[in-house]
Design a protein around this motif. Structure first.
Motif: not given
Length: 276
Positions: A140-141, A165-166, A199-201, A267-268
């Protein structure tokens, strides 16, 4: 800042495609875009591995990459080349589907090789085995720029939310999803998937796309969905390019990332759990 999403309908001739791509990038710059993005497979779309091998080049010899780096430097813009098909030195001879982030100096700031391969049976007549010709990336970058941290993904990656998410938890504010999305799956899933990832991120999601029918010299061809999208961190569609080639502009205010994440700080909120 202003971004310009370039929508293309490429064929299987990289030289012919390059001229069209350069014209759209120039138009994006003329329209005030400081960050210009092209779709997946900017240099060519072809179903023939033989043809791909004949016209693709290694990264250091690729004419499209060299020309677009030069154009970015002359225009003083940031440029995401959504992806290029390039030759590799892998023992099995497979290609790489590689995305490039180019600085206004023409320097390659980041490279990302598409991780998830499009190996699917869309219908009885449309079967894709991307992994037969392309080897998957493994890293991943997250790219650092003066205006934002950018998470780089490509097309089919959008179905794997853990990657997004990462990237967001590592600091991404913008995630790029250049695509050559199938017209059948696109009509069913494209908008929903991209809005969900935003929305998720709590990130801006910028997704320049291929669109229309892509002819091949052997008489074959394929259709892609188009609808290059810009999605806000709260999930609103800020821009939809429809199906025609061209440039779609969107103005980004990165404060929206902070605001969206403050409202729903998911995210937390990860929790350890067991099973299944």
């Amino acid at each position: 800042m202003r971004a310009g999403l370039v929508q293309l309908t490429v064929g299987d001739d990289p030289i012919a495609n390059l001229a069209v791509t350069q014209a759209h990038i120039a138009a994006a710059g003329d329209g005030g875009a400081e960050f210009v993005l092209t779709p997946e497979c900017t240099n060519l779309l072809s179903s023939s591995r033989t043809h791909q091998r004949a016209v693709m080049r290694h990264e250091d010899q690729d004419e499209t990459l060299a020309a677009l780096r030069d154009q970015a430097a002359k225009a003083g813009i940031w440029l995401l080349i959504g992806s290029l098909g390039v030759l590799t030195h892998d023992a099995d001879g497979r290609f790489a589907n590689r995305s490039f982030l180019i600085a206004p100096t023409g320097e390659i700031v980041a490279r990302y090789d598409k991780i998830h391969m499009f190996d699917v049976n869309v219908s009885e007549t449309e079967v894709y085995r991307e992994s037969a010709g392309y080897r998957p990336g493994t890293m991943a970058v997250l790219a650092e720029t003066p205006f934002a941290k950018i998470g780089m993904t490509v097309c089919y990656d959008v179905r794997f939310p853990h990657l997004y998410r990462r990237l967001a938890q590592a600091g991404a504010q913008i995630i790029t999803v250049p695509a050559a999305f199938n017209h059948i799956t696109g009509a069913a899933h494209w908008h929903t998937l991209l809005r969900a990832r935003a929305i998720e991120t709590g990130c801006f999601v910028l997704a320049p796309a291929q669109s229309g029918f892509h002819p091949e010299t052997d008489g074959k061809g394929r259709n892609t969905y188009g609808h290059s999208l810009a999605i806000a961190p709260w999930g609103e569609v800020l821009a939809d390019a429809g199906t025609e080639p061209g440039v779609t502009f969107v103005d980004l205010d990165l404060d929206a990332v902070t605001k969206a994440r403050a409202r729903v700080p998911s995210l937390s909120h990860d929790r350890e759990f067991t099973g299944p």
